[in-house]
Design an enzyme around this catalytic site. Structure first.
Site, short mmCIF file in Angstrom:
data_model
loop_
_atom_site.label_atom_id
_atom_site.label_comp_id
_atom_site.label_asym_id
_atom_site.label_seq_id
_atom_site.Cartn_x
_atom_site.Cartn_y
_atom_site.Cartn_z
N ASP A 24 -33.94 25.05 -76.39
CA ASP A 24 -33.58 25.73 -77.64
C ASP A 24 -33.65 24.81 -78.85
O ASP A 24 -34.21 25.18 -79.89
CB ASP A 24 -32.19 26.35 -77.52
CG ASP A 24 -32.17 27.53 -76.55
OD1 ASP A 24 -33.22 28.16 -76.37
OD2 ASP A 24 -31.10 27.82 -75.99
N ARG A 64 -16.99 17.38 -80.49
CA ARG A 64 -17.67 17.88 -81.70
C ARG A 64 -17.43 17.00 -82.93
O ARG A 64 -18.38 16.69 -83.65
CB ARG A 64 -17.27 19.33 -82.00
CG ARG A 64 -17.59 20.34 -80.90
CD ARG A 64 -18.89 20.07 -80.19
NE ARG A 64 -19.25 21.10 -79.22
CZ ARG A 64 -19.89 20.87 -78.09
NH1 ARG A 64 -20.21 19.63 -77.76
NH2 ARG A 64 -20.20 21.84 -77.28
N ASP A 77 -17.55 26.51 -81.19
CA ASP A 77 -18.25 25.30 -81.63
C ASP A 77 -18.86 25.42 -83.01
O ASP A 77 -18.94 24.43 -83.74
CB ASP A 77 -19.32 24.91 -80.61
CG ASP A 77 -18.73 24.22 -79.39
OD1 ASP A 77 -17.63 23.65 -79.51
OD2 ASP A 77 -19.34 24.26 -78.31
N SER A 104 -23.87 28.44 -68.93
CA SER A 104 -23.87 27.63 -70.14
C SER A 104 -22.96 26.44 -69.86
O SER A 104 -21.78 26.61 -69.53
CB SER A 104 -23.34 28.44 -71.32
OG SER A 104 -23.17 27.60 -72.45
#
Length: 412
Positions: free
Chosen positions: A16, A97, A126, A177
């Site tokens: 992706d 993150r 996220d 995922s």
């Protein structure tokens, strides 16, 4: 310096984000600079990923080995806090993150970018963590998500990669995922979205089946001010401590978590986590706090940590309140030093030994044997004073007919 606009893209090296390099260029007319940060997630080496980004059309490819930085500046504050979202989740993705965000902003400044792109969907936490973090550090930067904002679906990515002959595998599609780093592993989607389905063995990677464990593994973890500094007497860095406990606790199946979680965007999501090292270290650290923290300090810390955990989960790592709570948590850690002995076996990490020079445990006060220094004659007066307010309130209830009913039990 190019006169074209530049977009910094958080890059994993996967399908992706590889497709996003060209797609962002086509949709925005901007040049793309990729950023890949190693947080101990394993897989391909940074140079392989950097070259793939360039081969897919990136004008610059920034890579950073941030494993030590992540362990010291993000995992250790989480360990000192003992933050478990919904009493279960050790913030695996949530603390990664802000570390990635710092590198995204660094790259944006270094390469003159005006926009930062990430690969998050519009349904998860996220996107908030990335964009809140970016604008907290660099309010002038804009944020986009190709998946959310530029209609980049999985099917589109496969077709685009094939049409443009991108050097990336397009046939294999993991049913889950997965997000992972040295602190742990997060797994969702696929058949796990049916809450009745139990996880199958292929879901797990960091942990072995706890049903058939090896022999018990006894470990001594030494802490200094809330940070692990040695394992079985051997000095370790924060990263080494996490890695060794991942290996040893993972072999015993410790740290498997299966919860239905409240996401920030308002939906509930079924999540599977593996965090063997994190959960073993949090268990040890919490027990050392039981030995070294003052009672009122420990009670108040639980309130503070609940707020701290929610802030971190919701992408507010760089917020003023989080910073203030950090100061309190750091202050609580000044005496959290000593050794914790624990047995790792069959999915459990059980503490069976504690020692600390900064302990508040007084053997002579605690013992019931010879040498007892606790003056029991003080207890009677203490109880009378401690219970006085309740006694007065109870007397008032009786006076006005609101006393506690004694029930109708028969006495034989």
């Amino acid at each position: 310096m190019s006169h074209k606009e530049r977009v910094v893209l958080a890059y994993s090296g996967g399908l992706d984000t590889s497709v996003a390099i060209g797609w962002i260029g086509e949709q925005t007319g901007a040049e793309v600079v990729t950023v890949c940060v190693d947080l101990g997630q394993g897989g391909e080496d940074l140079e392989t990923i950097r070259q793939r980004a360039l081969d897919c059309g990136a004008v610059e490819a920034y890579v950073a080995d941030a494993r030590d930085e992540f362990a010291s500046e993000y995992c250790m504050p989480e360990l000192q806090a003992g933050g478990l979202y919904m009493d279960s989740y050790p913030l695996i993705s949530a603390i990664s993150r802000p570390c990635i965000v710092k590198h995204l902003v660094t790259a944006a400044r270094q390469f003159g970018a005006t926009t930062v792109a990430h690969g998050c969907t519009g349904k998860g936490n996220d996107q908030v963590r990335f964009e809140n973090g970016i604008t907290s550090l660099a309010p002038d930067l804009k944020c986009i998500s190709p998946v959310r904002d530029l209609a980049m679906t999985r099917e589109f990515s496969i077709n685009y990669a094939n049409e443009h002959n991108l050097p990336i595998e397009t046939t294999h599609h993991n049913p889950f995922s997965i997000d992972q780093n040295v602190w742990g592993r997060a797994i969702e989607t696929g058949f796990l979205e049916d809450l009745w389905n139990a996880p199958t063995k292929d879901v797990y990677n960091y942990t072995d089946d706890p049903t058939y464990p090896p022999l018990p593994d006894e470990v001594v973890i030494s802490f200094k001010e809330g940070i692990p500094v040695a394992i079985d007497g051997r000095p370790v860095t924060p990263l080494e401590a996490i890695q060794e406990m991942n290996r040893r606790a993972g072999a015993q199946g410790i740290g498997r978590i299966d919860i239905v979680e409240d996401r920030l965007v308002g939906i509930k999501s079924r999540e599977i986590y593996e965090a063997p090292g994190a959960m073993a270290l949090i268990t040890a650290h919490k027990e050392l706090e039981n030995v070294t923290l003052d009672r009122d300090q420990a009670r108040f810390k639980r309130t503070i940590v609940d707020q701290w955990t929610n802030l971190v989960y919701e992408g507010q790592w760089f917020s003023p309140l989080k910073r203030s709570l950090d100061a309190f948590i750091q202050d609580t850690q000044q005496y959290v030093s000593g050794d914790i002995r624990m047995v790792l076996h069959g999915g459990n990490a059980v503490v069976n030994g504690r020692r600390s020079e900064t302990s508040l445990y007084d053997f002579n006060l605690a013992t019931y044997d010879e040498g007892d220094s606790f003056d029991q004659s003080n207890a009677k007066g203490f109880i009378e004073i401690f219970g006085l307010t309740s006694k007065l309130a109870a007397a008032r209830d009786v006076k006005f007919g609101r006393g506690v009913a004694m029930g109708n039990s028969k006495v034989y």
